[in-house]
Design an enzyme around this catalytic site. Structure first.
Site, mmCIF file in Angstrom:
data_model
loop_
_atom_site.group_PDB
_atom_site.id
_atom_site.type_symbol
_atom_site.label_atom_id
_atom_site.label_comp_id
_atom_site.label_asym_id
_atom_site.label_seq_id
_atom_site.Cartn_x
_atom_site.Cartn_y
_atom_site.Cartn_z
ATOM 1 N N GLU A 58 80.366 93.816 -87.950
ATOM 2 C CA GLU A 58 79.320 92.790 -87.810
ATOM 3 C C GLU A 58 79.901 91.461 -87.377
ATOM 4 O OE1 GLU A 58 76.191 93.417 -87.079
ATOM 5 O OE2 GLU A 58 76.002 94.446 -89.000
ATOM 6 N N HIS A 59 79.203 90.836 -86.436
ATOM 7 C CA HIS A 59 79.665 89.581 -85.811
ATOM 8 C C HIS A 59 81.033 89.800 -85.158
ATOM 9 C CE1 HIS A 59 76.407 86.862 -86.921
ATOM 10 N NE2 HIS A 59 76.280 87.626 -87.983
ATOM 11 N N GLY A 85 61.621 90.756 -85.914
ATOM 12 C CA GLY A 85 62.360 89.882 -86.829
ATOM 13 C C GLY A 85 63.071 90.625 -87.950
ATOM 14 N N GLY A 109 65.899 92.391 -87.604
ATOM 15 C CA GLY A 109 67.328 92.598 -87.366
ATOM 16 C C GLY A 109 67.627 93.998 -86.854
ATOM 17 N N LEU A 110 66.587 94.723 -86.412
ATOM 18 C CA LEU A 110 66.808 96.068 -85.861
ATOM 19 C C LEU A 110 66.627 96.065 -84.338
ATOM 20 C CD1 LEU A 110 65.013 98.228 -88.601
ATOM 21 C CD2 LEU A 110 67.450 97.700 -88.407
ATOM 22 N N SER A 111 66.734 94.876 -83.756
ATOM 23 C CA SER A 111 66.771 94.719 -82.298
ATOM 24 C C SER A 111 65.481 95.086 -81.585
ATOM 25 C CB SER A 111 67.930 95.514 -81.687
ATOM 26 O OG SER A 111 69.129 95.041 -82.205
ATOM 27 N N SER A 112 64.386 94.530 -82.053
ATOM 28 C CA SER A 112 63.131 94.747 -81.320
ATOM 29 C C SER A 112 63.235 94.135 -79.929
ATOM 30 C CB SER A 112 61.939 94.161 -82.083
ATOM 31 O OG SER A 112 62.163 92.814 -82.386
ATOM 32 N N SER A 113 63.872 92.963 -79.812
ATOM 33 C CA SER A 113 63.924 92.349 -78.477
ATOM 34 C C SER A 113 64.789 93.163 -77.523
ATOM 35 C CB SER A 113 64.365 90.886 -78.528
ATOM 36 O OG SER A 113 65.371 90.706 -79.467
ATOM 37 N N ASP A 120 73.511 95.104 -79.191
ATOM 38 C CA ASP A 120 72.143 95.590 -79.394
ATOM 39 C C ASP A 120 71.624 96.317 -78.160
ATOM 40 O OD1 ASP A 120 72.569 94.105 -81.635
ATOM 41 O OD2 ASP A 120 71.123 92.533 -81.158
HETATM 42 C C1 GLA Z 1 72.788 90.068 -83.383
HETATM 43 C C2 GLA Z 1 73.298 89.941 -81.949
HETATM 44 C C3 GLA Z 1 74.428 90.943 -81.689
HETATM 45 C C4 GLA Z 1 75.523 90.845 -82.760
HETATM 46 C C5 GLA Z 1 74.910 90.872 -84.164
HETATM 47 C C6 GLA Z 1 75.923 90.624 -85.238
HETATM 48 O O1 GLA Z 1 72.175 91.307 -83.563
HETATM 49 O O2 GLA Z 1 72.247 90.156 -81.026
HETATM 50 O O3 GLA Z 1 74.957 90.723 -80.395
HETATM 51 O O4 GLA Z 1 76.301 89.707 -82.562
HETATM 52 O O5 GLA Z 1 73.863 89.915 -84.301
HETATM 53 O O6 GLA Z 1 76.825 91.668 -85.324
#
Ligand code: GLA
Length: 393
Positions: free
Chosen positions: A35-36, A123, A125-129, A177
């Site tokens: 993560e990050h 919103g 954190g599961l990458s809807s965008s 993502d």
């Molecule tokens: C968001 C960002 C990703 C990644 C994560 C953290 O989802 O879109 O690129 O940096 O945070 O791991």
């Protein structure tokens, strides 16, 4: 919504019949560990989910793109000759960004009507965008190819989608993502090297355990500004560490030993030491996780998830009381062997590894304890790991 129903809905909204309709789909994602790390040039370990964005599409050949969704009431019209002017739309700005960036890259943006249906919770954190971007990029690139202009592969779909989010929507995200949304594979996690975009699939064999995803339901507010602040901090840390090892291009290239031997340059510089330590040690945990999974050592993998969360909480400081409480109660449950936040943090989701026959009890128990402490409930999703972007035939 079921595809059959979506097609009927499309015809209700746009007219015509179903014979010329096309269906594109891209996935939401969960990150198992790492993560990050993507914007530090390291390896991440995400997987694509059954939570998805589906687009029903029809080429019209007109100079406009019409957009609507099962979850919004208005219809947005984008003029293909003026795609630069939609950055401030409350909805439709991600689609406009993808169209704009692809047009700049020489794709033929063909006029079309599009209906969106997204089951990735917004919103969360599961990458809807990312799922919206990648599905959109797949629709536009397919039509461009059919117009005889440019072919595209799944990696490029991810790169174009990330570029549009960075440059058009002003969100400084990494590649993870969009990559997972595009290249995910059923029952596999993707070990992605974000510096080179080399990747390999790793079977997600969890034995007696199941991955449970829970949304802490905190409203995320500081997310973008804090995310950018962390990106700035790791860049500063890298610049200082490079005074010792000038050959390094990314923070993720430092081994734990190299970091420990040189980290004194970061001491006394605000939180730079803590931020960089998270990155270097998290990269190490990614390698250890893949090895543990490949060797069937699930307990070890679970413990690495816990360590990742502690590091995100104490060193990187991107968790918050909601994610901390949710993972704390998850870990305390007999039958859960690891729990961490996933995604950018500050809110959003956790993943936990839970004994298959105890999942129902886990959800009930953890949710009650969480609600007692935080004042509202979490949401638990039934998920599976699926393929990334594709056209449904
Ligand atoms: C968001 C960002 C990703 C990644 C994560 C953290 O989802 O879109 O690129 O940096 O945070 O791991």
């Amino acid at each position: 919504m079921e595809i059959k129903r979506l097609k009927e809905k499309f015809v209700e909204l746009y007219g015509g019949d179903e014979s010329d309709l096309r269906v594109f789909s891209a996935a939401g994602r969960v990150n198992l560990i790492g993560e990050h790390i993507d914007y530090c040039g390291g390896k991440v370990f995400p997987a694509a989910l059954n939570l998805r964005t589906v687009i029903v599409a029809r080429k019209t050949g007109k100079k406009v793109i019409n957009l609507t969704a099962t979850t919004v009431n208005d219809r947005v019209t984008l003029e293909i000759d003026h795609l630069e002017k939609y950055k401030d739309l409350p909805w439709g700005d991600y689609q406009a960004g993808v169209a704009y960036v692809m047009q700049q890259e020489g794709y033929e943006i063909v006029g079309c009507d599009l209906l969106y249906d997204t089951t990735v919770p917004f919103g969360s954190g599961l990458s809807s965008s990312a799922s919206i971007e990648v599905a959109t990029a797949m629709a536009f690139s397919t039509f461009s190819k059919e117009a005889g202009v440019k072919d595209v592969d799944l990696v490029q779909l991810a790169v174009l989608s990330q570029r549009s989010e960075n440059t058009y929507n002003g969100v400084n995200c990494g590649i993870m993502d969009q990559f997972a949304s595009s290249l995910g594979k059923k029952d596999r996690a993707i070990l992605l090297d974000c510096a080179t975009l080399d990747y390999k699939y790793v079977p997600l064999e969890l034995g007696d355990y199941e991955m449970v995803i829970a949304n802490c339901n905190k409203k995320r507010s500081l997310q973008d500004s804090k995310y950018n602040e962390r990106r700035g901090e790791v860049e500063e840390a890298l610049a200082l560490l490079k005074t010792r090892l000038p050959g390094k291009k990314n923070l993720a290239e430092f081994s734990v030993e190299e970091f420990d031997a040189n980290c004194d340059v970061l001491k006394g510089k605000g939180k730079l030491y803590e931020r960089a330590k998270h990155v270097v040690y998290e990269c190490d945990r990614v390698n250890k996780s893949v090895k543990a999974l490949e060797e069937g050592k699930i307990l070890e993998f679970g413990e690495l998830l816990n360590q990742s969360h502690y590091s995100l909480r104490d060193l990187y400081e991107v968790t918050g009381k909601e994610l901390d409480a949710l993972t704390k109660y998850s870990r305390a449950f007999d039958g859960c062997i690891g729990s961490r936040m996933t995604g950018a943090g500050f809110g959003g989701c956790t993943i936990s590894l839970v004994k298959k026959d105890k999942v129902a009890d886990f959800i009930k128990t953890v949710n009650a304890q969480y609600a007692e402490e935080i004042g509202y409930e979490a949401t638990f999703y039934l998920t599976s790991v699926e393929d990334g972007a594709r056209e449904l035939k």
